[in-house]
Design an enzyme around this catalytic site. Structure first.
Site, mmCIF file in Angstrom:
data_model
loop_
_atom_site.group_PDB
_atom_site.id
_atom_site.type_symbol
_atom_site.label_atom_id
_atom_site.label_comp_id
_atom_site.label_asym_id
_atom_site.label_seq_id
_atom_site.Cartn_x
_atom_site.Cartn_y
_atom_site.Cartn_z
ATOM 1 N N LYS A 192 0.913 -1.312 -0.047
ATOM 2 C CA LYS A 192 0.047 0.034 -0.282
ATOM 3 C C LYS A 192 0.909 1.319 0.206
ATOM 4 O O LYS A 192 1.517 1.631 0.985
ATOM 5 C CB LYS A 192 -0.868 0.131 1.400
ATOM 6 C CG LYS A 192 -2.301 0.759 0.933
ATOM 7 C CD LYS A 192 -2.116 2.305 0.729
ATOM 8 C CE LYS A 192 -1.681 2.854 1.955
ATOM 9 N NZ LYS A 192 -1.794 4.635 1.691
ATOM 10 N N GLY A 244 7.094 5.229 8.476
ATOM 11 C CA GLY A 244 6.177 6.695 8.492
ATOM 12 C C GLY A 244 6.366 7.206 9.860
ATOM 13 O O GLY A 244 7.208 6.902 10.529
ATOM 14 N N SER A 245 5.162 7.857 10.147
ATOM 15 C CA SER A 245 5.186 8.767 11.355
ATOM 16 C C SER A 245 5.046 7.781 12.790
ATOM 17 O O SER A 245 4.810 6.694 12.700
ATOM 18 C CB SER A 245 3.981 9.700 11.577
ATOM 19 O OG SER A 245 2.747 9.172 11.382
ATOM 20 N N GLU A 266 9.757 1.365 10.796
ATOM 21 C CA GLU A 266 10.815 2.277 10.592
ATOM 22 C C GLU A 266 10.322 3.568 10.728
ATOM 23 O O GLU A 266 9.443 4.083 9.928
ATOM 24 C CB GLU A 266 11.487 2.142 9.454
ATOM 25 C CG GLU A 266 13.062 2.710 9.131
ATOM 26 C CD GLU A 266 13.064 4.205 8.950
ATOM 27 O OE1 GLU A 266 12.937 5.037 9.664
ATOM 28 O OE2 GLU A 266 12.609 4.429 7.708
ATOM 29 N N CYS A 300 13.996 10.555 7.168
ATOM 30 C CA CYS A 300 13.976 10.381 8.611
ATOM 31 C C CYS A 300 15.163 10.347 9.396
ATOM 32 O O CYS A 300 15.282 10.664 10.579
ATOM 33 C CB CYS A 300 13.306 9.012 8.842
ATOM 34 S SG CYS A 300 14.211 7.596 7.774
ATOM 35 N N GLU A 397 10.211 16.122 14.873
ATOM 36 C CA GLU A 397 10.610 15.994 13.626
ATOM 37 C C GLU A 397 9.621 16.962 12.903
ATOM 38 O O GLU A 397 8.606 16.771 12.808
ATOM 39 C CB GLU A 397 10.500 14.603 13.286
ATOM 40 C CG GLU A 397 11.019 14.289 11.773
ATOM 41 C CD GLU A 397 10.834 12.811 11.602
ATOM 42 O OE1 GLU A 397 11.891 12.378 10.928
ATOM 43 O OE2 GLU A 397 9.834 12.332 11.832
#
Length: 494
Positions: A192, A244-245, A266, A300, A397
């Protein structure tokens, strides 16, 4: 290609509506079951292009069931490893042969520099070859048993159905870190991609069919968060790989825990880049341009907390500010451009909100701090100083071309500041003192520590973080093992 070639491509894009692409479900290229679709947006121009299927819950269920059936029937996992290797090598060759078109598509949907996207596609192909080759090395071990008449050994077996949920900042490479080790070890996969960057993934899915990946082994469904929720909640999904977040990662971990699915996460970072007084400043500034501004800060592992020894702090800030002001931003297709736009409208709003936050907190702006007068999703390369330890710009972040400079007195204070974060993804250390470098490597709590360089990597070295930066590792042998289960075998010889 030269500047005129890229100018011609930009002109062509301005005059066409973009492709109508299909999802991949059970070996077939299909539209959504209800016919709905959505468009991508070019971050440079702000114009919509292309038509991408908006998957329904029925589509997600079909994809998962196809992956489950393929796994149970063994059409991929029971192939001899050498045959899986051959298919993955063909897959890599096809990716490489189409690298230019895939790279251009990635720029159109993502906004990063063509140089990064093109060479990223070539690296994506190499990742496929690397993990494909490792398919023949998956093995367990035998054990010298203390009990007469018994033998015991271990096997590594594929987990089953893997959901790979990928982000918009580096969509293909972060897909490869999940897809290729999962395929190499015999799993079935449903991808996805981010709703902001789905087209490059769909182009790659078509190549998978051509390479000979069996029907159902690789599926791609497209859409926004609702599609991801259906996927991670599906009872037949055995493992979820996500980049992602932190907030989304926590939600995925909770959903997975409720039904004991495996996860690899991650997540974010707020990585310290630590500059000692004996550092090669010119070299450090060069890597800052390459690792922070060339990506528009959308990495990231961006070294966005720059810790500088106080004895050189003021001079360093002046040099860094001049470097930021001289960054050439503009069209990511132009070979002379050093920084492109942010990748999407929500990210533009997020970074702009941090500019407002910096003003409210009274930070000193030494470069940038706003938006240029230009269409698209651009912000200025930005450097702040005089931030307090509880500043949101230090703690959170930002995911934009924004750095905060923080002074320190000595090594002990540098370590304390570097580790004073809930994240632990990466760090940089800049010093000519080899003994100090080794002390910092040991002391800094981060999954990757670079010394006198930054944001270099290879598929042979594991990548991942400590603390809130994630669970597990991607790339390296560790990534291959993360898509397997260990089975212990006991045999009584009688």
């Amino acid at each position: 290609m030269n500047q005129q070639d890229f100018a011609d491509i930009r002109k062509q894009w301005a005059s066409d509506a973009g492709p109508v692409v299909d999802m991949l479900i059970d070996g077939n290229l299909v539209q959504a079951s209800d016919g709905r679709a959505f468009a991508c947006t070019d971050p440079y121009s702000g114009q919509d292009w292309g038509q991408v299927p908006l998957a329904t819950e029925q589509d997600v269920d079909r994809a998962v069931r196809a992956a489950h059936r393929a796994f149970e029937e063994g059409v991929w996992r029971r192939k001899p490893a050498a045959q899986r290797v051959a298919v993955l090598r063909r897959f890599a060759d096809l990716i490489e042969a189409n690298a230019r078109d895939i790279g251009l598509t990635a720029v159109r949907e993502n906004g990063k520099l063509f140089s990064e996207m093109y060479y990223g596609v070539l690296a994506f192909a190499e990742d496929c070859r690397f993990f494909g080759t490792l398919a023949e090395t998956v093995h367990g071990y035998t054990i010298d048993m203390p009990m007469p008449g018994y033998s015991a050994w271990t096997r590594r077996e594929p987990i089953g159905v893997v959901a790979a949920i990928t982000p918009w900042n580096t969509p293909l490479n972060l897909l490869g870190w999940k897809l290729f080790p999962a395929l190499a070890t015999g799993n079935s996969v449903i991808v996805k991609p981010s709703e902001f960057t789905p087209v490059s993934t769909l182009l790659v899915a078509k190549l998978a069919i051509e390479a000979g990946i069996p029907a159902g082994v690789l599926n791609v469904v497209t859409g926004a968060g609702e599609v991801g929720n259906w996927l991670i909640s599906h009872a037949l999904v055995d493992k979820i790989g996500f980049t992602g977040s932190g907030a989304t990662g926590a939600k995925i971990a909770k959903v997975a825990a409720e039904r004991h699915a495996r996860v690899s996460l991650e997540l974010g970072g707020k990585s310290p880049n630590i500059v000692f007084e004996d550092a090669d400043i010119d070299e450090m500034l060069k890597w800052t341009v390459l690792s922070l501004f060339a990506t528009a800060g959308q990495a990231c592992n961006a070294g966005s907390r720059i810790l500088v020894q106080r004895s050189i702090h003021d001079r360093f800030v002046e040099q860094l500010a001049a470097t930021a002001r001289n960054v050439r931003w503009g069209d990511p297709l132009d070979p002379e451009t050093q920084m492109g736009p942010l990748s999407n409208r929500p990210q533009l709003a997020k970074v702009s909100a941090y500019f407002d936050c910096a003003r409210e907190e009274g930070l000193s702006v030494v470069a940038g701090g706003g938006r240029p007068d230009h269409p698209g999703f651009f912000v200025q390369p930005t450097i702040y100083a005089d931030a307090k330890p509880d500043s949101r710009l230090i703690l959170e972040e930002i995911f934009g071309p924004v750095a905060v400079v923080i002074p320190f007195e000595d090594e002990a204070e540098a370590i304390r500041i570097a580790n004073d974060t809930r994240f632990g993804l990466a760090a940089g250390v800049w010093t000519r003192d080899l003994a100090r470098a080794h002390r910092m490597i040991e002391a800094v709590r981060a999954g990757t520590v670079w010394v006198n360089t930054y944001r270099v990597g290879t598929h042979a070295i594991p990548f991942g973080g400590f603390k809130a930066s994630g669970i597990g590792r991607e790339t390296g042998i560790e990534a291959l093992e993360a898509f397997t289960e260990v089975k212990s075998v006991w045999v009584n010889h009688g």
